[in-house]
Design an enzyme around this catalytic site. Structure first.
Site, PDB file in Angstrom:
ATOM      1  N   HIS A 189      41.328  44.244  39.763  1.00 52.67           N
ATOM      2  CA  HIS A 189      42.832  44.155  39.989  1.00 52.67           C
ATOM      3  C   HIS A 189      43.055  42.608  40.784  1.00 52.67           C
ATOM      4  O   HIS A 189      43.080  41.989  41.794  1.00 52.67           O
ATOM      5  CB  HIS A 189      43.113  45.466  41.525  1.00 52.67           C
ATOM      6  CG  HIS A 189      44.427  45.745  41.611  1.00 52.67           C
ATOM      7  ND1 HIS A 189      45.006  47.220  40.465  1.00 52.67           N
ATOM      8  CD2 HIS A 189      45.730  45.744  42.182  1.00 52.67           C
ATOM      9  CE1 HIS A 189      46.054  46.329  40.617  1.00 52.67           C
ATOM     10  NE2 HIS A 189      46.615  46.021  41.511  1.00 52.67           N
ATOM     11  N   ASP A 216      47.225  41.086  40.267  1.00 57.84           N
ATOM     12  CA  ASP A 216      49.333  41.426  39.749  1.00 57.84           C
ATOM     13  C   ASP A 216      49.616  39.819  39.328  1.00 57.84           C
ATOM     14  O   ASP A 216      50.703  40.396  39.695  1.00 57.84           O
ATOM     15  CB  ASP A 216      48.830  41.601  41.104  1.00 57.84           C
ATOM     16  CG  ASP A 216      48.828  43.206  41.446  1.00 57.84           C
ATOM     17  OD1 ASP A 216      50.029  44.005  40.755  1.00 57.84           O
ATOM     18  OD2 ASP A 216      48.604  43.809  42.634  1.00 57.84           O
ATOM     19  N   GLU A 218      49.473  50.293  37.646  1.00 56.32           N
ATOM     20  CA  GLU A 218      48.546  51.243  38.629  1.00 56.32           C
ATOM     21  C   GLU A 218      49.547  52.002  39.257  1.00 56.32           C
ATOM     22  O   GLU A 218      51.031  51.265  39.128  1.00 56.32           O
ATOM     23  CB  GLU A 218      48.826  49.811  38.918  1.00 56.32           C
ATOM     24  CG  GLU A 218      48.729  50.069  41.177  1.00 56.32           C
ATOM     25  CD  GLU A 218      49.028  48.660  41.141  1.00 56.32           C
ATOM     26  OE1 GLU A 218      48.362  48.665  42.975  1.00 56.32           O
ATOM     27  OE2 GLU A 218      49.356  47.344  41.022  1.00 56.32           O
ATOM     28  N   HIS A 225      50.595  55.135  43.229  1.00 59.49           N
ATOM     29  CA  HIS A 225      50.375  53.773  43.851  1.00 59.49           C
ATOM     30  C   HIS A 225      51.281  54.577  45.253  1.00 59.49           C
ATOM     31  O   HIS A 225      50.801  55.473  45.818  1.00 59.49           O
ATOM     32  CB  HIS A 225      51.773  53.238  43.424  1.00 59.49           C
ATOM     33  CG  HIS A 225      51.905  51.819  44.176  1.00 59.49           C
ATOM     34  ND1 HIS A 225      52.613  51.642  44.717  1.00 59.49           N
ATOM     35  CD2 HIS A 225      50.843  51.173  43.664  1.00 59.49           C
ATOM     36  CE1 HIS A 225      52.228  50.326  44.655  1.00 59.49           C
ATOM     37  NE2 HIS A 225      50.878  50.020  44.772  1.00 59.49           N
ATOM     38  N   HIS A 257      44.776  53.914  46.242  1.00 59.92           N
ATOM     39  CA  HIS A 257      46.417  53.880  46.695  1.00 59.92           C
ATOM     40  C   HIS A 257      46.231  55.680  46.851  1.00 59.92           C
ATOM     41  O   HIS A 257      47.111  56.017  47.099  1.00 59.92           O
ATOM     42  CB  HIS A 257      47.167  53.460  45.410  1.00 59.92           C
ATOM     43  CG  HIS A 257      47.587  52.270  45.881  1.00 59.92           C
ATOM     44  ND1 HIS A 257      48.444  52.021  46.576  1.00 59.92           N
ATOM     45  CD2 HIS A 257      47.050  51.219  44.713  1.00 59.92           C
ATOM     46  CE1 HIS A 257      48.446  50.618  46.560  1.00 59.92           C
ATOM     47  NE2 HIS A 257      47.636  50.221  45.377  1.00 59.92           N
ATOM     48  N   HIS A 303      40.764  48.898  43.883  1.00 62.60           N
ATOM     49  CA  HIS A 303      41.287  47.717  44.992  1.00 62.60           C
ATOM     50  C   HIS A 303      41.319  48.734  46.538  1.00 62.60           C
ATOM     51  O   HIS A 303      41.967  48.833  46.992  1.00 62.60           O
ATOM     52  CB  HIS A 303      42.191  46.540  44.473  1.00 62.60           C
ATOM     53  CG  HIS A 303      43.278  47.317  44.593  1.00 62.60           C
ATOM     54  ND1 HIS A 303      43.618  48.469  43.556  1.00 62.60           N
ATOM     55  CD2 HIS A 303      44.625  47.782  45.016  1.00 62.60           C
ATOM     56  CE1 HIS A 303      44.625  49.110  43.620  1.00 62.60           C
ATOM     57  NE2 HIS A 303      45.464  48.314  43.778  1.00 62.60           N
ATOM     58  N   ASP A 322      43.037  41.707  44.304  1.00 63.16           N
ATOM     59  CA  ASP A 322      44.372  42.327  44.562  1.00 63.16           C
ATOM     60  C   ASP A 322      44.764  40.680  44.846  1.00 63.16           C
ATOM     61  O   ASP A 322      46.387  40.940  45.504  1.00 63.16           O
ATOM     62  CB  ASP A 322      44.620  42.840  45.605  1.00 63.16           C
ATOM     63  CG  ASP A 322      45.738  43.256  46.210  1.00 63.16           C
ATOM     64  OD1 ASP A 322      46.547  44.031  45.112  1.00 63.16           O
ATOM     65  OD2 ASP A 322      46.265  44.624  46.444  1.00 63.16           O
TER      66      ASP A 322
END
Length: 412
Positions: free
Chosen positions: A36, A38, A141, A168, A214, A235, A304
């Site tokens: 993961h 971003d 995600e 999420h 999540h 993650h 992350d």
């Protein structure tokens, strides 16, 4: 005596260099696949996805955890790029935002073909390793990105989605998120609704990794019990080490072991130490705990990076992966265990998901019930005209009739 006193620091330095050298030797053969990252979200926030902006050059990109030199220094050989759109897009423009983030990942790979190889399979990852490139995969995600539509789910698969995070930090109409476990969200589906179960089955049919980062504990357990293939936590870390509800509790880790699934450890300070500060050694504590409870086959990395505001001391960006591997070697992880955490565990799970897929099977078609959808920005073509209002009118008629009957009985 004085000679011995000076000798110990030298021995310590030499030992540290040995473990770091060993880490690099292993990673040249088995680079890390991170679950993961971003960076695409940062490209949106910083440049509105304009990759030709001179400041967006990924060889010189500043003020991010990720750029091409850092990826090379960190021996990153595979990356699930997070296609993320916030929860406030749910029932609004989530699908458009998701498509735009998928587009920026594709353009990033096209713009830097010497570095990135866009892939959609475990075989593609192995090919990227052989070519010395970063295998680039798409992870979506948040289940709100499919807008409660199996058709949208299938379209995202065709565009390259190879994992879907079921929620999420918000419930979808069909799955509960982790804030249910803190009391900050109300449970809606008690894990998975019947439509949520159809989503899981369709992901299995297509060969898409199911990501349980999540989600609530109830959603974790329901999915682990239902899925025909192993799942991932792209993650997430260990709840017993840091009691954040974003982490995975031990009873779920035991299910992870039973299902041959995978937990890719998150580096966010608040999920590592449960405070604003953390360090590399504490990340290794999470890896140790998951290995102890779920087995070495269940461990991976999902840093992350570029998705969190605080990362541990010693893991400041993606270039620091060799230091973490050196720490695991120092803790007597075997080379095979380290290679599993780096890449082999993810490849094993991905291959199992691919083998369990069945594209020739009839797809799931039953749509989500209309009354389970949010109505803020939505048409209802395909649903029976006025179905929801008819149900409400029928309810009012029943109540009115009951009230009249009670009044008549009272008058008698």
């Amino acid at each position: 005596m004085w000679t011995r006193w000076w000798l110990w620091p030298l021995v310590a330095v030499c030992t540290a260099d040995f473990f770091r050298d060993e880490a690099e030797r292993i990673m040249r053969d088995s680079p890390v696949i991170d679950g993961h990252n971003d960076l695409p979200w940062q490209l949106l926030k910083m440049f509105n996805n304009r990759l030709q902006d001179v400041r967006a050059n990924l060889t010189t990109l500043a003020n991010t955890h990720t750029n091409i030199p850092k990826l090379r220094a960190g021996f990153v050989g595979g990356q699930f790029w997070s296609v993320y759109t916030p929860c406030d897009t749910q029932n609004q423009d989530a699908v458009r935002r998701t498509l735009e983030q998928i587009d920026v990942v594709h353009r990033m790979c096209q713009m830097y073909p010497e570095t990135f190889l866009y892939v959609t399979s475990s075989a593609g990852i192995r090919q990227a390793f052989q070519e010395g490139k970063v295998a680039s995969l798409i992870g979506v995600e948040g289940g709100h990105s499919i807008d409660s539509s199996l058709g949208v789910l299938r379209a995202l698969y065709q565009l390259g989605m190879r994992y879907l995070t079921l929620t999420h930090n918000c419930n979808t109409p069909w799955a509960d998120n982790w804030l249910v476990d803190t009391g900050d969200s109300k449970p809606q589906s008690q894990g998975l609704s019947p439509f949520g179960q159809r989503v899981v089955k369709e992901l299995n049919r297509l060969g898409v990794l199911i990501d349980l980062a999540h989600v609530s504990v109830a959603t974790m357990k329901a999915t682990l019990q239902l899925s025909r293939a192993p799942v991932i936590f792209s993650h997430s870390s260990a709840y017993s080490v840091c009691a954040s509800r974003r982490n995975v509790p031990d009873d779920v880790l035991r299910l992870v072991k039973q299902t041959d699934s995978l937990v890719m450890v998150n580096f966010y300070n608040n999920y590592i130490s449960c405070t604003n500060k953390a360090n590399l050694s504490q990340v290794a504590d999470h890896l140790d705990h998951i290995k102890e409870v779920a087995g070495a086959r269940a461990v991976g990395f999902g840093g992350d990076f570029d998705g969190v505001p605080r990362v541990p001391e010693g893991l400041e960006d993606v270039s620091k992966y060799p230091d973490l591997i050196a720490e695991l070697l120092r803790r007597n992880w075997t080379e095979a265990e380290v290679k599993g955490a780096l890449a082999n565990n993810l490849l094993r799970v991905f291959e199992a998901v691919e083998q369990a897929s069945n594209p020739t099977q009839a797809p799931e078609e039953e749509p989500i019930p209309r009354d389970e959808l949010g109505d803020s920005c939505r048409t209802h073509y395909g649903y029976p005209s006025g179905a929801s209002s008819l149900h409400r009118q029928w309810g009012f008629l029943v109540l009115a009739s009951l009230a009249a009957l009670v009044l008549c009985l009272c008058l008698l």
